[in-house]
Motif scaffolding. Structure first.
Motif, PDB file in Angstrom:
ATOM      1  N   GLU A  87      -4.798 -18.918 -14.086  1.00  0.00           N
ATOM      2  CA  GLU A  87      -4.149 -20.034 -14.766  1.00  0.00           C
ATOM      3  C   GLU A  87      -2.627 -19.929 -14.758  1.00  0.00           C
ATOM      4  N   THR A  88      -2.102 -18.710 -14.544  1.00  0.00           N
ATOM      5  CA  THR A  88      -0.640 -18.538 -14.500  1.00  0.00           C
ATOM      6  C   THR A  88      -0.152 -17.975 -13.163  1.00  0.00           C
ATOM      7  N   GLY A  89      -1.086 -17.688 -12.253  1.00  0.00           N
ATOM      8  CA  GLY A  89      -0.699 -17.140 -10.949  1.00  0.00           C
ATOM      9  C   GLY A  89      -0.232 -15.700 -11.017  1.00  0.00           C
ATOM     10  N   TYR A  90      -0.682 -14.971 -12.038  1.00  0.00           N
ATOM     11  CA  TYR A  90      -0.210 -13.602 -12.296  1.00  0.00           C
ATOM     12  C   TYR A  90      -1.300 -12.578 -12.031  1.00  0.00           C
ATOM     13  N   ILE A  91      -0.878 -11.414 -11.494  1.00  0.00           N
ATOM     14  CA  ILE A  91      -1.777 -10.281 -11.285  1.00  0.00           C
ATOM     15  C   ILE A  91      -1.082  -9.022 -11.800  1.00  0.00           C
ATOM     16  N   ALA A  92      -1.818  -8.203 -12.545  1.00  0.00           N
ATOM     17  CA  ALA A  92      -1.349  -6.883 -12.980  1.00  0.00           C
ATOM     18  C   ALA A  92      -2.112  -5.838 -12.174  1.00  0.00           C
ATOM     19  N   VAL A  93      -1.369  -4.940 -11.528  1.00  0.00           N
ATOM     20  CA  VAL A  93      -1.983  -3.904 -10.694  1.00  0.00           C
ATOM     21  C   VAL A  93      -1.466  -2.539 -11.146  1.00  0.00           C
ATOM     22  N   ASP A  94      -2.364  -1.581 -11.265  1.00  0.00           N
ATOM     23  CA  ASP A  94      -1.998  -0.179 -11.483  1.00  0.00           C
ATOM     24  C   ASP A  94      -2.591   0.623 -10.343  1.00  0.00           C
ATOM     25  N   ILE A  95      -1.778   1.470  -9.754  1.00  0.00           N
ATOM     26  CA  ILE A  95      -2.284   2.394  -8.743  1.00  0.00           C
ATOM     27  C   ILE A  95      -1.763   3.780  -9.118  1.00  0.00           C
ATOM     28  N   PHE A  96      -2.677   4.652  -9.504  1.00  0.00           N
ATOM     29  CA  PHE A  96      -2.316   6.021  -9.845  1.00  0.00           C
ATOM     30  C   PHE A  96      -3.012   6.928  -8.851  1.00  0.00           C
ATOM     31  N   THR A  97      -2.233   7.690  -8.095  1.00  0.00           N
ATOM     32  CA  THR A  97      -2.806   8.623  -7.133  1.00  0.00           C
ATOM     33  C   THR A  97      -2.169   9.987  -7.307  1.00  0.00           C
ATOM     34  N   CYS A  98      -2.981  11.013  -7.150  1.00  0.00           N
ATOM     35  CA  CYS A  98      -2.521  12.391  -7.193  1.00  0.00           C
ATOM     36  C   CYS A  98      -2.494  12.931  -5.768  1.00  0.00           C
ATOM     37  N   GLY A  99      -1.680  13.924  -5.563  1.00  0.00           N
ATOM     38  CA  GLY A  99      -1.620  14.579  -4.266  1.00  0.00           C
ATOM     39  C   GLY A  99      -0.485  14.051  -3.416  1.00  0.00           C
ATOM     40  N   GLN A 100       0.061  14.929  -2.619  1.00  0.00           N
ATOM     41  CA  GLN A 100       1.199  14.562  -1.781  1.00  0.00           C
ATOM     42  C   GLN A 100       0.801  13.743  -0.564  1.00  0.00           C
ATOM     43  N   HIS A 101      -0.493  13.681  -0.256  1.00  0.00           N
ATOM     44  CA  HIS A 101      -0.955  12.943   0.925  1.00  0.00           C
ATOM     45  C   HIS A 101      -1.083  11.439   0.666  1.00  0.00           C
ATOM     46  N   THR A 102      -1.089  11.017  -0.597  1.00  0.00           N
ATOM     47  CA  THR A 102      -1.347   9.615  -0.912  1.00  0.00           C
ATOM     48  C   THR A 102      -0.096   8.755  -0.782  1.00  0.00           C
ATOM     49  N   LYS A 103      -0.317   7.468  -0.573  1.00  0.00           N
ATOM     50  CA  LYS A 103       0.764   6.499  -0.354  1.00  0.00           C
ATOM     51  C   LYS A 103       0.558   5.260  -1.227  1.00  0.00           C
ATOM     52  N   PRO A 104       0.672   5.385  -2.555  1.00  0.00           N
ATOM     53  CA  PRO A 104       0.409   4.225  -3.411  1.00  0.00           C
ATOM     54  C   PRO A 104       1.386   3.072  -3.183  1.00  0.00           C
ATOM     55  N   GLU A 105       2.627   3.381  -2.826  1.00  0.00           N
ATOM     56  CA  GLU A 105       3.602   2.314  -2.577  1.00  0.00           C
ATOM     57  C   GLU A 105       3.203   1.460  -1.374  1.00  0.00           C
ATOM     58  N   LYS A 106       2.594   2.076  -0.376  1.00  0.00           N
ATOM     59  CA  LYS A 106       2.115   1.326   0.797  1.00  0.00           C
ATOM     60  C   LYS A 106       0.993   0.368   0.388  1.00  0.00           C
ATOM     61  N   ALA A 107       0.129   0.816  -0.492  1.00  0.00           N
ATOM     62  CA  ALA A 107      -0.942  -0.057  -0.988  1.00  0.00           C
ATOM     63  C   ALA A 107      -0.346  -1.228  -1.757  1.00  0.00           C
ATOM     64  N   CYS A 108       0.720  -0.986  -2.508  1.00  0.00           N
ATOM     65  CA  CYS A 108       1.390  -2.065  -3.245  1.00  0.00           C
ATOM     66  C   CYS A 108       1.980  -3.090  -2.277  1.00  0.00           C
ATOM     67  N   GLU A 109       2.615  -2.615  -1.220  1.00  0.00           N
ATOM     68  CA  GLU A 109       3.174  -3.528  -0.216  1.00  0.00           C
ATOM     69  C   GLU A 109       2.081  -4.421   0.359  1.00  0.00           C
ATOM     70  N   TYR A 110       0.927  -3.822   0.630  1.00  0.00           N
ATOM     71  CA  TYR A 110      -0.201  -4.598   1.154  1.00  0.00           C
ATOM     72  C   TYR A 110      -0.638  -5.670   0.155  1.00  0.00           C
ATOM     73  N   LEU A 111      -0.779  -5.305  -1.115  1.00  0.00           N
ATOM     74  CA  LEU A 111      -1.255  -6.251  -2.126  1.00  0.00           C
ATOM     75  C   LEU A 111      -0.275  -7.399  -2.349  1.00  0.00           C
ATOM     76  N   ILE A 112       1.009  -7.134  -2.259  1.00  0.00           N
ATOM     77  CA  ILE A 112       2.022  -8.193  -2.388  1.00  0.00           C
ATOM     78  C   ILE A 112       1.786  -9.256  -1.321  1.00  0.00           C
ATOM     79  N   LYS A 113       1.547  -8.808  -0.091  1.00  0.00           N
ATOM     80  CA  LYS A 113       1.317  -9.738   1.022  1.00  0.00           C
ATOM     81  C   LYS A 113      -0.060 -10.403   0.919  1.00  0.00           C
TER      82      LYS A 113
END
Length: 149
Positions: A87-113
Motif C-alpha cells: 500500500e505504500t511501496g515500502y520494503i524492510a529488509v534485514d540481512i545478517f551474515t556471519c563469516g568473512q566469506h559472506t557478501k550481504p551487501e551484494k545481496a542488498c544490491e540485487y534486492l534493490i534492482k
C-alpha cells in the motif's frame, strides 16, 4: 588454535573483530504488484541468499490479507528477512551474515534492482564485536558507565 590461524586478523586483535555484518535495507517506491507477489518474493529471497554466498537452510513466507508479505530465510550464517507494505511501496529488509566469506551487501544490491526501488537506504553494522576504528570509543563508554554506577 588452528581456526585462529585461518583468520585474517592477528590473534591479539580478535577481541575487536566483528563476527558478522547486519545490513538494514529500506526500499521505497517499489511496484505494488511485486510487493504482494509471494512467489516473486520467495524467489528473490532465495536468490539473495545465494548472492550473499550463504547457505539456505529453510525458508518460510506468509501472505497477509488484504496485502503484504513476510518472508524469512534461515541461513547457516544467520538470516534474511523481507517485509512488504504494498500500500505504500515500502520494503524492510534485514540481512545478517556471519563469516568473512559472506557478501550481504551484494545481496542488498540485487534486492534493490529486483524490487525496482526508486529510492533506498542501506546501513551496514558490525555485529558481535565492533570494528577496530570504533572499539576504543566503545571501551571509553563502557568505562564511563562502570565509573558512574
Amino acid at each position: 588454535m588452528k581456526e585462529l590461524e585461518k583468520q585474517s586478523y592477528p590473534p591479539e586483535e580478535l577481541s575487536s573483530v566483528p563476527v558478522g555484518r547486519h545490513c538494514i535495507l529500506e526500499l521505497y517506491n517499489c511496484p505494488t504488484s511485486l510487493l504482494n507477489d509471494i512467489g516473486f518474493i520467495r524467489e528473490a529471497l532465495q536468490t539473495a541468499a545465494k548472492i550473499a554466498k550463504s547457505t539456505l537452510l529453510k525458508e518460510i513466507s506468509y501472505q497477509f490479507e488484504p496485502y503484504g508479505v513476510t518472508a524469512l530465510a534461515l541461513l547457516a550464517e544467520s538470516h534474511i528477512s523481507i517485509h512488504t507494505w504494498p500500500e505504500t511501496g515500502y520494503i524492510a529488509v534485514d540481512i545478517f551474515t556471519c563469516g568473512q566469506h559472506t557478501k550481504p551487501e551484494k545481496a542488498c544490491e540485487y534486492l534493490i534492482k529486483a524490487f525496482q526501488a526508486s529510492t533506498h537506504v542501506l546501513m551496514t553494522l558490525p555485529r558481535g564485536k565492533f570494528s577496530p576504528t570504533i572499539q576504543p570509543t566503545i571501551k571509553q563508554l563502557e568505562e564511563a558507565l562502570l565509573v558512574n554506577t
